[in-house]
Design an enzyme around this catalytic site. Structure first.
Site, PDB file in Angstrom:
ATOM      1  N   ARG A  74      -2.477  -9.898  -5.978  1.00 54.54           N
ATOM      2  CA  ARG A  74      -1.942  -8.628  -5.469  1.00 54.54           C
ATOM      3  C   ARG A  74      -2.546  -8.292  -4.102  1.00 54.54           C
ATOM      4  O   ARG A  74      -1.865  -7.817  -3.206  1.00 54.54           O
ATOM      5  CB  ARG A  74      -2.234  -7.481  -6.442  1.00 54.54           C
ATOM      6  CG  ARG A  74      -1.489  -7.608  -7.746  1.00 54.54           C
ATOM      7  CD  ARG A  74      -1.641  -6.364  -8.593  1.00 54.54           C
ATOM      8  NE  ARG A  74      -0.925  -5.222  -8.021  1.00 54.54           N
ATOM      9  CZ  ARG A  74      -1.119  -3.968  -8.400  1.00 54.54           C
ATOM     10  NH1 ARG A  74      -2.004  -3.672  -9.327  1.00 54.54           N
ATOM     11  NH2 ARG A  74      -0.430  -2.994  -7.851  1.00 54.54           N
ATOM     12  N   GLN A 109      -1.386   7.506  -4.369  1.00 54.37           N
ATOM     13  CA  GLN A 109      -1.618   6.796  -5.640  1.00 54.37           C
ATOM     14  C   GLN A 109      -1.544   5.298  -5.414  1.00 54.37           C
ATOM     15  O   GLN A 109      -1.740   4.523  -6.336  1.00 54.37           O
ATOM     16  CB  GLN A 109      -0.559   7.210  -6.671  1.00 54.37           C
ATOM     17  CG  GLN A 109      -0.595   8.691  -6.994  1.00 54.37           C
ATOM     18  CD  GLN A 109       0.663   9.120  -7.735  1.00 54.37           C
ATOM     19  OE1 GLN A 109       0.724   9.110  -8.953  1.00 54.37           O
ATOM     20  NE2 GLN A 109       1.676   9.499  -6.992  1.00 54.37           N
ATOM     21  N   ASN A 110      -1.227   4.881  -4.195  1.00 56.31           N
ATOM     22  CA  ASN A 110      -1.038   3.459  -3.913  1.00 56.31           C
ATOM     23  C   ASN A 110      -2.371   2.769  -3.649  1.00 56.31           C
ATOM     24  O   ASN A 110      -3.285   3.368  -3.084  1.00 56.31           O
ATOM     25  CB  ASN A 110      -0.110   3.275  -2.712  1.00 56.31           C
ATOM     26  CG  ASN A 110       1.272   3.854  -2.978  1.00 56.31           C
ATOM     27  OD1 ASN A 110       1.607   4.102  -4.130  1.00 56.31           O
ATOM     28  ND2 ASN A 110       2.034   4.077  -1.942  1.00 56.31           N
ATOM     29  N   VAL A 111      -2.430   1.503  -4.026  1.00 53.68           N
ATOM     30  CA  VAL A 111      -3.665   0.728  -3.859  1.00 53.68           C
ATOM     31  C   VAL A 111      -3.493  -0.329  -2.779  1.00 53.68           C
ATOM     32  O   VAL A 111      -4.316  -1.221  -2.624  1.00 53.68           O
ATOM     33  CB  VAL A 111      -4.093   0.063  -5.196  1.00 53.68           C
ATOM     34  CG1 VAL A 111      -4.446   1.110  -6.244  1.00 53.68           C
ATOM     35  CG2 VAL A 111      -3.012  -0.879  -5.727  1.00 53.68           C
ATOM     36  N   HIS A 127      -6.193   6.117  -6.729  1.00 56.43           N
ATOM     37  CA  HIS A 127      -6.309   4.992  -7.666  1.00 56.43           C
ATOM     38  C   HIS A 127      -7.078   3.820  -7.046  1.00 56.43           C
ATOM     39  O   HIS A 127      -6.993   2.702  -7.538  1.00 56.43           O
ATOM     40  CB  HIS A 127      -4.913   4.547  -8.134  1.00 56.43           C
ATOM     41  CG  HIS A 127      -4.224   5.588  -8.970  1.00 56.43           C
ATOM     42  ND1 HIS A 127      -2.868   5.587  -9.227  1.00 56.43           N
ATOM     43  CD2 HIS A 127      -4.709   6.677  -9.617  1.00 56.43           C
ATOM     44  CE1 HIS A 127      -2.560   6.639  -9.990  1.00 56.43           C
ATOM     45  NE2 HIS A 127      -3.659   7.314 -10.237  1.00 56.43           N
ATOM     46  N   CYS A 135     -19.319  -4.875  -7.236  1.00 55.21           N
ATOM     47  CA  CYS A 135     -20.032  -5.484  -8.366  1.00 55.21           C
ATOM     48  C   CYS A 135     -19.772  -4.637  -9.613  1.00 55.21           C
ATOM     49  O   CYS A 135     -19.898  -3.407  -9.575  1.00 55.21           O
ATOM     50  CB  CYS A 135     -21.533  -5.550  -8.055  1.00 55.21           C
ATOM     51  SG  CYS A 135     -22.529  -6.068  -9.474  1.00 55.21           S
TER      52      CYS A 135
HETATM   53  P1  OAD Z   1       6.510   4.861  -9.805  1.00 51.21           P
HETATM   54  O1  OAD Z   1       6.853   3.410  -9.816  1.00 51.21           O
HETATM   55  O2  OAD Z   1       6.295   5.576 -11.090  1.00 51.21           O
HETATM   56  O3  OAD Z   1       7.654   5.674  -9.017  1.00 51.21           O
HETATM   57  C1  OAD Z   1       8.140   5.262  -7.771  1.00 51.21           C
HETATM   58  C2  OAD Z   1       9.057   6.340  -7.236  1.00 51.21           C
HETATM   59  O4  OAD Z   1       9.490   5.947  -5.948  1.00 51.21           O
HETATM   60  C3  OAD Z   1      10.318   6.586  -8.073  1.00 51.21           C
HETATM   61  O5  OAD Z   1      10.491   7.988  -8.262  1.00 51.21           O
HETATM   62  C4  OAD Z   1      11.441   6.031  -7.198  1.00 51.21           C
HETATM   63  O6  OAD Z   1      12.661   6.766  -7.340  1.00 51.21           O
HETATM   64  C5  OAD Z   1      10.867   6.252  -5.821  1.00 51.21           C
HETATM   65  N1  OAD Z   1      11.393   5.342  -4.778  1.00 51.21           N
HETATM   66  C6  OAD Z   1      11.921   4.101  -4.923  1.00 51.21           C
HETATM   67  N2  OAD Z   1      12.297   3.602  -3.739  1.00 51.21           N
HETATM   68  C7  OAD Z   1      11.990   4.549  -2.813  1.00 51.21           C
HETATM   69  C8  OAD Z   1      12.122   4.626  -1.394  1.00 51.21           C
HETATM   70  N3  OAD Z   1      12.636   3.633  -0.684  1.00 51.21           N
HETATM   71  N4  OAD Z   1      11.703   5.763  -0.773  1.00 51.21           N
HETATM   72  C9  OAD Z   1      11.178   6.783  -1.492  1.00 51.21           C
HETATM   73  N5  OAD Z   1      11.025   6.760  -2.820  1.00 51.21           N
HETATM   74  C10 OAD Z   1      11.415   5.660  -3.479  1.00 51.21           C
HETATM   75  O7  OAD Z   1       5.257   5.001  -8.839  1.00 51.21           O
HETATM   76  P2  OAD Z   1       4.155   6.128  -8.718  1.00 51.21           P
HETATM   77  O8  OAD Z   1       4.749   7.492  -8.826  1.00 51.21           O
HETATM   78  O9  OAD Z   1       3.353   5.775  -7.532  1.00 51.21           O
HETATM   79  O10 OAD Z   1      -1.090   4.012 -11.637  1.00 51.21           O
HETATM   80  O11 OAD Z   1       3.305   5.849 -10.017  1.00 51.21           O
HETATM   81  C11 OAD Z   1       2.089   6.480 -10.170  1.00 51.21           C
HETATM   82  C12 OAD Z   1       1.098   5.590 -10.856  1.00 51.21           C
HETATM   83  O12 OAD Z   1       1.669   5.063 -12.054  1.00 51.21           O
HETATM   84  C13 OAD Z   1       0.716   4.350 -10.086  1.00 51.21           C
HETATM   85  O13 OAD Z   1      -0.250   4.590  -9.115  1.00 51.21           O
HETATM   86  C14 OAD Z   1       0.174   3.471 -11.188  1.00 51.21           C
HETATM   87  C15 OAD Z   1       1.237   3.692 -12.235  1.00 51.21           C
HETATM   88  O14 OAD Z   1       0.840   3.571 -13.536  1.00 51.21           O
HETATM   89  C16 OAD Z   1      -2.145   3.168 -11.793  1.00 51.21           C
HETATM   90  O15 OAD Z   1      -2.089   1.987 -11.508  1.00 51.21           O
HETATM   91  C17 OAD Z   1      -3.391   3.826 -12.310  1.00 51.21           C
END
Ligand code: OAD
Length: 256
Positions: A74, A109-111, A127, A135
């Site tokens: 990743r 929330q992005n890594v 996150h 370590c």
């Molecule tokens: P999600 O994958 O849950 O949601 C992504 C969002 O982006 C959805 O609402 C899509 O509709 C939207 N989307 C898709 N394409 C897009 C674009 N081109 N422009 C704008 N929006 C778009 O991702 P997160 O909300 O980031 O946690 O999820 C939160 C957390 O859930 C992540 O950080 C991860 C996951 O479990 C951990 O890893 C701890």
């Protein structure tokens, strides 16, 4: 103003007048950079693995080689991608808000590290990041080889003789306290919150929109789809962030 997108005038005016701006981002902001989502990363050799099974402290304790190999895959995948126009617009927004004496906080929330590479100076990485490792015993930072070089061994070993892990928050782990403190401090004093590309279902980040709204901030959501927060936001802008954010920020800052 694009004639094929949502009406940006009112949200752009709110952004222009805001003294404290908080931006919350999720996976969607990196979609146009080609960053695979949590589920999409499973390809080729990794197709038979469930990410939810790999992203836990238990998985790392059980099989540190497998988990670190996957996270290095990743890390190198993210390093091979570039910030998109949505990321660049958020960096421009930070410069514009700060130049006129306002405060700007980016909560992500992005890594993938793309906000830093785009030019945002100090994003709160709720996150963590796959680009930094530490370590597993002492917490001391251990720098990975520069991409595209993989770690020479799996799991990598620290000077303390313990396996090195990515500096990310796994399922079942708590978010870094400092990141939460900075988040709530910014949310309590912002007058505008911009939520981009997040499904707004994973707490506490999902609750940030409610907190900002309860404190009287106006809220903008950028997402191609409705989310559970759509009913409470002031403006919901439907579309991909790489298309909407540059137009929104240009309309807000124009000439600045
Ligand atoms: P999600 O994958 O849950 O949601 C992504 C969002 O982006 C959805 O609402 C899509 O509709 C939207 N989307 C898709 N394409 C897009 C674009 N081109 N422009 C704008 N929006 C778009 O991702 P997160 O909300 O980031 O946690 O999820 C939160 C957390 O859930 C992540 O950080 C991860 C996951 O479990 C951990 O890893 C701890």
């Amino acid at each position: 103003m694009p004639d094929d997108g949502p009406d940006l005038q009112a949200p752009a005016e709110a952004l222009r007048g805001a003294r404290g701006v908080v931006v919350l981002t999720g996976a969607g902001v990196s979609a146009e950079s080609g960053i695979p989502t949590f589920r999409d990363t499973m390809q080729g050799l990794w197709a038979s693995f469930d990410p939810q099974q790999l992203a836990t402290p238990e998985a790392f304790a059980r099989d540190p080689e497998l988990v670190t190999r996957w996270y290095d895959h990743r890390r190198l995948g993210c390093a091979a991608c570039e910030p998109n126009p949505g990321h660049l617009a958020l960096a421009r927004l930070e410069r514009g808000v700060c130049a006129r004496g306002g405060s700007f906080t980016l909560l992500t929330q992005n890594v993938d590290g793309l906000h830093r590479r785009a030019g945002n100076t100090d994003p709160v990485e709720l996150h963590g990041s796959v680009m930094t490792w530490r370590c597993s015993e002492t917490g001391e930072a251990v720098a990975p080889p520069p991409p595209p070089e993989p770690w020479p061994e799996f799991p990598p070993e620290s000077l303390a003789g313990a396996p090195v892990r990515p500096d990310v928050v796994w399922f079942g782990e708590t978010l870094p306290e400092a990141a939460l403190e900075r988040s709530f401090e910014a949310l309590s004093s912002c007058d505008l919150l911009l939520s981009v590309g997040t499904s707004a279902v994973v707490y506490p980040a999902a609750g940030f929109i409610e907190v900002a709204a309860a404190n009287g901030a106006r809220t903008i959501e950028v997402n191609p789809k409705d989310t559970p927060m759509t009913p409470i936001v002031t403006w919901a802008l439907r579309g991909p962030s790489a298309h909407i954010l540059p137009s929104l920020v240009e309309a807000a800052l124009g000439g600045e």
